[in-house]
Design a protein around this motif. Structure first.
Motif, PDB file in Angstrom:
ATOM      1  N   GLY A 333       0.793  -1.219   0.000  1.00 18.89           N
ATOM      2  CA  GLY A 333       0.000   0.000   0.000  1.00 18.89           C
ATOM      3  C   GLY A 333       0.825   1.269   0.000  1.00 18.89           C
ATOM      4  N   ALA A 334       2.135   1.161  -0.208  1.00 24.41           N
ATOM      5  CA  ALA A 334       2.982   2.360  -0.219  1.00 24.41           C
ATOM      6  C   ALA A 334       2.656   3.234  -1.417  1.00 24.41           C
ATOM      7  CB  ALA A 334       4.449   1.952  -0.235  1.00 24.41           C
ATOM      8  N   HIS A 335       2.642   4.545  -1.198  1.00 25.41           N
ATOM      9  CA  HIS A 335       2.357   5.471  -2.280  1.00 25.41           C
ATOM     10  C   HIS A 335       3.630   5.728  -3.105  1.00 25.41           C
ATOM     11  CE1 HIS A 335      -1.287   7.352   0.034  1.00 25.41           C
ATOM     12  NE2 HIS A 335      -1.468   6.087  -0.314  1.00 25.41           N
ATOM     13  N   PRO A 336       3.522   5.717  -4.412  1.00 24.21           N
ATOM     14  CA  PRO A 336       4.707   6.022  -5.236  1.00 24.21           C
ATOM     15  C   PRO A 336       4.950   7.528  -5.303  1.00 24.21           C
ATOM     16  CG  PRO A 336       2.804   5.551  -6.623  1.00 24.21           C
ATOM     17  CD  PRO A 336       2.347   5.324  -5.220  1.00 24.21           C
ATOM     18  N   TYR A 337       6.226   7.916  -5.268  1.00 22.90           N
ATOM     19  CA  TYR A 337       6.601   9.317  -5.382  1.00 22.90           C
ATOM     20  C   TYR A 337       7.715   9.441  -6.427  1.00 22.90           C
ATOM     21  CZ  TYR A 337       3.941  10.321  -1.137  1.00 22.90           C
ATOM     22  OH  TYR A 337       2.938  10.456  -0.222  1.00 22.90           O
ATOM     23  N   PRO A 338       7.739  10.529  -7.162  1.00 16.23           N
ATOM     24  CA  PRO A 338       8.764  10.669  -8.205  1.00 16.23           C
ATOM     25  C   PRO A 338      10.141  11.033  -7.669  1.00 16.23           C
ATOM     26  CG  PRO A 338       7.327  12.601  -8.161  1.00 16.23           C
ATOM     27  CD  PRO A 338       6.731  11.612  -7.220  1.00 16.23           C
ATOM     28  N   ASP A 339      10.216  11.517  -6.435  1.00 18.98           N
ATOM     29  CA  ASP A 339      11.526  11.954  -5.917  1.00 18.98           C
ATOM     30  C   ASP A 339      11.967  11.047  -4.774  1.00 18.98           C
ATOM     31  OD1 ASP A 339      10.868  13.710  -3.170  1.00 18.98           O
ATOM     32  OD2 ASP A 339       9.233  13.617  -4.624  1.00 18.98           O
ATOM     33  N   ALA A 340      13.284  10.971  -4.589  1.00 24.24           N
ATOM     34  CA  ALA A 340      13.876  10.066  -3.601  1.00 24.24           C
ATOM     35  C   ALA A 340      13.512  10.461  -2.172  1.00 24.24           C
ATOM     36  CB  ALA A 340      15.392  10.055  -3.767  1.00 24.24           C
ATOM     37  N   ARG A 341      13.400  11.764  -1.918  1.00 26.89           N
ATOM     38  CA  ARG A 341      13.137  12.207  -0.546  1.00 26.89           C
ATOM     39  C   ARG A 341      11.812  11.671  -0.038  1.00 26.89           C
ATOM     40  NH1 ARG A 341      10.049  16.164   1.333  1.00 26.89           N
ATOM     41  NH2 ARG A 341       9.810  17.069  -0.754  1.00 26.89           N
TER      42      ARG A 341
END
Length: 425
Positions: A333-341
């Protein structure tokens, strides 16, 4: 059927330190062979000089061995006499202003002394009970129990007998001393100034010897299914590195996992999976593969074979355990993010949830009477673990938990000052 009489002892004056309590009571009631004399512990404490000046809470703290539960100012504690009761049995009623009254220091000895003195004064062979008011964890209200006893076996064992239908009695063990104490409260009463009562009709229970005393009614820690109160439970967890060969009840593991999955997790997910390794063959295959992977890493780091052997021995606790539990993080269920932070922050949220689940598991195992040790080694070879246990690629092993029955009693944990770990702003 036994016919009982319960006779209140009237006219007992205010008891002071050093008073001959037996003489005072014997002058106010006719004692016969086979009588049971129940005396409130309060007047015994007064005669023994157990009154103390100062606030009640200070006396409670001094008499407390272990805090079982706490809510506001109310404390349920184990006291120096081994009794688990409210406020350690410290009483502030019917005493001088500014004073509190402690329980008799050795209630069974007090009962024996009182019995012997009554025999000397009256010639009667009686049993003596010291009683005190007691609350029950699953019942509203209080009743009297025996905290000291002499001349009466406090327990009547019916185990091995048959009931009226021919059924074998397997667990029936009557706390007869407590039953008598509760009955005498019906004619005593805190507000009625009747601190003693005689029970007549139980001569068949009165013994020539003093007997084991009311201490026999205190359940031993190893037989106490409710040993840990709400305050104790977190502190009950210990890292255990030595186990017996006794098998672990699979249902105990299920209950511990049930507690583990109540931990908080991000986005209303359930990211915990617990692989229970019960098969000796599977356990050996897993630990052999992990050991080889660890050895290869250490050789690559330049360690000698002797150094490698020493480090591998640290993982022996996993081989000793009857059962292994491998917690795994499944962050579906983790949300994807475009940045590493933000991706790292998302991963951290799930790791925190996983840690909370593992902590719940360890505490629940302790409540079950099981020892455990969390070992981090699976984190260093996740692919090896997945292959040995035939797990999906998205299951991330988060260490391994050795589970078993402790071979030795846990050591006391050194106290830690919470202020050493707190920063206030």
């Amino acid at each position: 059927m036994t016919e009982l009489q319960i006779l209140p002892v009237h006219g007992v004056p205010e008891i002071r330190p050093g008073d001959d309590l037996a003489e005072i009571l014997a002058a106010r009631v006719e004692l016969r062979d086979g009588d049971v004399l129940a005396v409130t512990s309060k007047i015994v404490s007064k005669a023994e000089g157990r009154a103390r000046p100062g606030p009640r809470q200070d006396a409670v703290a001094e008499e407390t061995v272990r805090v079982v539960a706490r809510r506001g100012d109310l404390r349920i504690v184990e006291n120096r006499q081994g009794l688990v009761m409210a406020a350690a049995g410290v009483d502030s009623s019917n005493v001088a202003a500014g004073e509190v009254l402690l329980l008799p220091e050795r209630p069974d000895d007090s009962a024996r002394g009182l019995r012997a003195r009554l025999r000397e004064l009256t010639g009667a062979s009686v049993a003596v009970l010291l009683t005190d008011t007691f609350g029950r964890p699953w019942r509203v209200g209080q009743t009297d129990i025996a905290i000291g006893a002499a001349g009466l076996d406090p327990l009547t064992d019916h185990r091995g007998r048959q009931d009226a239908h021919g059924n074998l009695l397997e667990v029936t063990l009557n706390a007869v001393a407590d039953e008598i104490a509760g009955a005498t409260e019906l004619v005593k009463g805190k507000a009625d100034q009747v601190p003693a009562a005689v029970v007549r009709g139980l001569a068949h229970l009165v013994t020539a010897e003093d007997g084991p005393g009311a201490a026999a009614l205190v359940r031993s820690p190893e037989n106490d299914l409710f040993r840990y109160g709400s305050r104790d439970v977190l502190f009950a967890r210990r890292t255990v590195r030595s186990f017996t060969d006794e098998p672990v009840d699979p249902d105990a593991i299920r209950r511990a996992v049930s507690a583990a999955v109540t931990a908080p997790a991000p986005h209303h997910t359930t990211p915990w999976r617990f692989v229970v390794v019960e098969s000796d063959g599977t356990q050996k295959r897993l630990l052999d593969a992990m050991a080889e992977a660890w050895a290869q890493d250490l050789r690559g780091d330049g360690f000698t074979e002797e150094q490698i052997g020493k480090r591998l021995r640290r993982g022996e606790v996993l081989r000793q355990a009857t059962t292994l539990v491998v917690p795994c993080l499944v962050a579906d269920g983790a949300h994807p993010y475009p940045d590493a932070r933000r991706s790292e922050a998302e991963r951290s949220m799930f790791l925190v949830a996983m840690g909370a689940g593992v902590q719940n598991l360890l505490v629940a195992l302790a409540v079950e009477g099981l020892g455990s040790a969390w070992v981090s080694s699976t984190l260093f070879c996740p692919d090896v673990v997945r292959q040995a246990l035939d797990l999906p690629d998205n299951w991330s092993p988060m260490g391994a938990v050795a589970v078993g029955h402790p071979a030795v009693a846990p050591t006391e944990r050194p106290p830690r000052d919470p202020d050493d770990f707190m920063v206030r702003r």
